[in-house]
Design a protein around this motif. Structure first.
Motif, short mmCIF file in Angstrom:
data_model
loop_
_atom_site.label_atom_id
_atom_site.label_comp_id
_atom_site.label_asym_id
_atom_site.label_seq_id
_atom_site.Cartn_x
_atom_site.Cartn_y
_atom_site.Cartn_z
N VAL A 198 -14.22 -1.58 -4.83
CA VAL A 198 -14.88 0.10 -4.98
C VAL A 198 -13.85 1.20 -4.21
CG1 VAL A 198 -17.17 -0.81 -5.23
CG2 VAL A 198 -16.28 -0.37 -3.18
N VAL A 199 -12.78 0.67 -3.53
CA VAL A 199 -12.07 1.68 -2.82
C VAL A 199 -10.50 1.67 -3.26
CG1 VAL A 199 -13.65 1.88 -0.81
CG2 VAL A 199 -11.74 0.33 -0.88
N GLU A 200 -9.89 2.67 -3.01
CA GLU A 200 -8.39 2.30 -3.30
C GLU A 200 -7.66 1.76 -2.19
OE1 GLU A 200 -7.37 6.70 -3.92
OE2 GLU A 200 -7.46 6.35 -6.11
N PRO A 201 -6.40 1.48 -2.42
CA PRO A 201 -5.64 0.37 -1.31
C PRO A 201 -5.68 1.06 -0.05
CG PRO A 201 -4.37 0.40 -3.66
CD PRO A 201 -5.61 1.53 -3.83
N HIS A 202 -5.37 2.38 0.03
CA HIS A 202 -4.90 3.13 1.18
C HIS A 202 -6.35 3.36 1.95
CE1 HIS A 202 -6.45 6.57 -1.30
NE2 HIS A 202 -6.89 7.15 -0.10
N VAL A 257 0.82 -1.21 -0.02
CA VAL A 257 0.18 -0.01 0.17
C VAL A 257 0.90 1.33 -0.02
CG1 VAL A 257 -1.70 1.42 1.15
CG2 VAL A 257 -2.13 -1.26 1.13
N LEU A 258 2.02 1.48 0.76
CA LEU A 258 2.78 2.31 0.77
C LEU A 258 3.37 2.67 -0.35
CD1 LEU A 258 4.42 1.90 4.34
CD2 LEU A 258 2.77 3.81 3.68
N ALA A 259 3.67 1.62 -1.32
CA ALA A 259 4.31 1.87 -2.57
C ALA A 259 3.23 2.19 -3.70
CB ALA A 259 5.04 0.48 -3.05
N HIS A 260 2.29 1.69 -3.46
CA HIS A 260 0.92 2.16 -4.56
C HIS A 260 -0.35 2.35 -3.94
CE1 HIS A 260 3.96 0.71 -7.83
NE2 HIS A 260 3.77 -0.46 -6.73
N PRO A 261 -0.42 3.29 -3.00
CA PRO A 261 -1.60 3.65 -2.43
C PRO A 261 -2.96 4.07 -3.16
CG PRO A 261 -0.03 5.58 -2.51
CD PRO A 261 0.68 4.45 -3.13
N GLY A 266 -5.32 3.97 -7.20
CA GLY A 266 -5.72 2.93 -8.10
C GLY A 266 -6.67 2.01 -7.65
N ALA A 267 -6.62 0.98 -8.67
CA ALA A 267 -7.65 0.05 -8.52
C ALA A 267 -6.60 -1.23 -7.45
CB ALA A 267 -8.09 -0.93 -9.67
N ILE A 268 -7.48 -1.65 -6.56
CA ILE A 268 -6.69 -2.79 -5.65
C ILE A 268 -6.68 -4.00 -6.58
CG2 ILE A 268 -6.72 -3.88 -3.49
CD1 ILE A 268 -8.44 -1.89 -2.46
N ASP A 269 -5.52 -4.62 -6.76
CA ASP A 269 -5.38 -5.96 -7.21
C ASP A 269 -5.58 -7.31 -6.03
OD1 ASP A 269 -3.12 -6.03 -5.75
OD2 ASP A 269 -1.89 -5.52 -7.47
N LEU A 270 -5.82 -8.40 -6.42
CA LEU A 270 -6.09 -9.39 -5.72
C LEU A 270 -4.82 -9.67 -4.40
CD1 LEU A 270 -7.74 -11.68 -4.73
CD2 LEU A 270 -6.90 -13.12 -6.43
N LYS A 271 -3.78 -9.34 -4.92
CA LYS A 271 -2.65 -9.77 -4.05
C LYS A 271 -2.69 -8.60 -2.55
CE LYS A 271 1.17 -7.25 -6.22
NZ LYS A 271 2.47 -7.38 -6.66
N THR A 272 -2.70 -7.49 -3.29
CA THR A 272 -2.75 -6.44 -2.17
C THR A 272 -4.17 -6.48 -1.26
OG1 THR A 272 -1.92 -4.71 -3.90
CG2 THR A 272 -3.14 -3.73 -1.73
N ALA A 273 -5.24 -6.83 -1.80
CA ALA A 273 -6.47 -6.99 -1.08
C ALA A 273 -6.41 -8.01 -0.16
CB ALA A 273 -7.61 -7.23 -1.87
N SER A 274 -5.92 -9.33 -0.68
CA SER A 274 -5.79 -10.45 0.18
C SER A 274 -4.53 -10.09 1.33
CB SER A 274 -5.20 -11.73 -0.55
OG SER A 274 -3.97 -11.45 -1.20
N ALA A 275 -3.60 -9.47 1.35
CA ALA A 275 -2.80 -9.19 2.29
C ALA A 275 -3.23 -8.00 3.39
CB ALA A 275 -1.26 -8.42 1.90
#
Length: 381
Positions: free
Chosen positions: A352-356, A294-298, A300-309
């Motif tokens: 529907v939300v961004e990673p941050h 998240v800190l690297a890419h706060p 945009g759309a959330i990919d599966l790996k970011t959401a699962s983590a």
């Protein structure tokens, strides 16, 4: 070599703390490996590495539960294990590639060597414990054949052979390390220093939490300071503090007290410290990976790996705490189960939300769990 005694000897000794230092590097390697190879196969390989590193550490902790680390031979054993762990850690990033054999040899040498040393150290004054570790050695030699074979064969078969090796090791305590001709270990007879075991595992959890701070700090140091970056720093650091609170406020001391007073301390210690801490450690590592993503890419759309983590890390962490706390107190922790439920309900927000935003939501849920548990347990005291 004398054994530890109740009272003054059950405190964690400086050689044990020194031994733990190398595992800071191990955890950094594990989180970097998982973040760099975050896929279904990468997660499975990372989980195997986590289980292997934990098994080396917890088996050593069991040994120092009986052997006094202030004795020179035991210190020498710990220093040798540190060097083995350093080699093991350097191989983690490429354990399923060119460094497979280095990983396997380091792991097997540590496990079998430590157990043989313990047999030797105990045979004169504690024959029952020496026999227990002779059984353990037999199981570790058996699993060691699979570790070495998997590294030599390589390819797709390596993962499955190493899974077989870990299965052998993780099943062995559950069956009492039964060996034909040697019988099985009776955990009811194991003398366990509950305060020592609880403090050792607590220190390992602290190392894991410290690794999340290192990840956050390292990533923030490379970013421009903006209001969003500040909010993310608060969320990441706040999540680490909240996980510390959830684990230490009502769980760690109760675990120690339960083992000290239980009629079968070995059985309780095996459940709480050998097994139940695994999801706690894995969850913290996954949270560190989520922070890095998240800190690297706060945006945009959330990919599966970011959401699962983001969602999976706190869920696994809370599940481990449920396991620990339900083992030392009647009933399940309602606040923790509610937190897991809230995280599951929050998962669809990834669409529907961004990673941050999702990271902030997971932080808020952890705070709700901590406050809920605090108010509940405070009211019944």
């Amino acid at each position: 070599m004398r054994e530890r005694r109740e009272g003054e000897d059950d405190k964690v000794a400086f050689p044990e703390l020194f031994f733990d230092l190398v595992f800071v590097f191990s955890l950094i390697q594990l989180s970097h490996t998982l973040a760099g190879h975050y896929s279904l196969m990468g997660a499975l390989e990372a989980l195997l590495m986590i289980l292997a590193v934990w098994w080396v550490w917890i088996f050593t902790t069991w040994v120092t539960n009986w052997l006094d680390p202030d004795r020179m031979p035991v210190r020498a054993m710990l220093f040798a294990l540190m060097f083995g762990a350093l080699l093991l850690s350097t191989a983690i990033n490429d354990a399923f590639g060119d460094k497979a054999l280095l990983f396997a040899i380091s792991y097997v040498a540590m496990q079998v060597g430590r157990s043989l040393f313990t047999v030797y150290a105990m045979h004169g004054h504690s024959p029952d414990n020496a026999r227990d570790f002779l059984r353990i050695t037999c199981w570790l030699i058996l699993s060691g054949v699979f570790w070495i074979a998997g590294a030599l064969i390589g390819g797709e078969a390596q993962l499955f052979i190493w899974i077989a090796a870990l299965t052998i090791e993780y099943v062995s305590p559950a069956v009492g390390f039964r060996v034909p001709g040697l019988g099985r270990s009776e955990f009811d007879d194991w003398d366990v220093l509950g305060a020592h075991m609880a403090e050792r595992c607590a220190l390992f959890v602290l190392i894991c939490l410290g690794e999340t701070i290192l990840v956050t700090g390292r990533t923030l140091a490379e970013m421009e300071v903006t209001p969003l970056v500040f909010v993310l720093a608060v969320s990441s650091f706040g999540s680490t503090v909240t996980m510390w609170w959830i684990y230490f406020r009502f769980g760690q001391e109760r675990a120690a007290a339960q083992i000290e007073s239980d009629e079968s301390p070995g059985e309780v210690a095996r459940t709480i410290f050998t097994y139940a801490h695994i999801p706690v450690v894995a969850g913290i590592i996954l949270c560190a990976v989520a922070d890095e993503f998240v800190l690297a890419h706060p945006h945009g759309a959330i990919d599966l790996k970011t959401a699962s983590a983001i969602i999976g890390g706190p869920i696994v962490f809370l599940a481990g705490n449920v396991w620990i706390k339900s083992s030392v107190a009647p009933g399940l922790s309602v606040s923790h189960l509610a937190g897991i439920g809230l995280l599951v309900l929050a998962a669809p927000l990834a669409f529907v939300v961004e990673p941050h935003v999702l990271l902030i939501i997971s932080f808020i849920i952890l705070v709700i769990v901590a406050v809920w548990e605090y108010l509940t347990l405070k009211s019944v005291r």
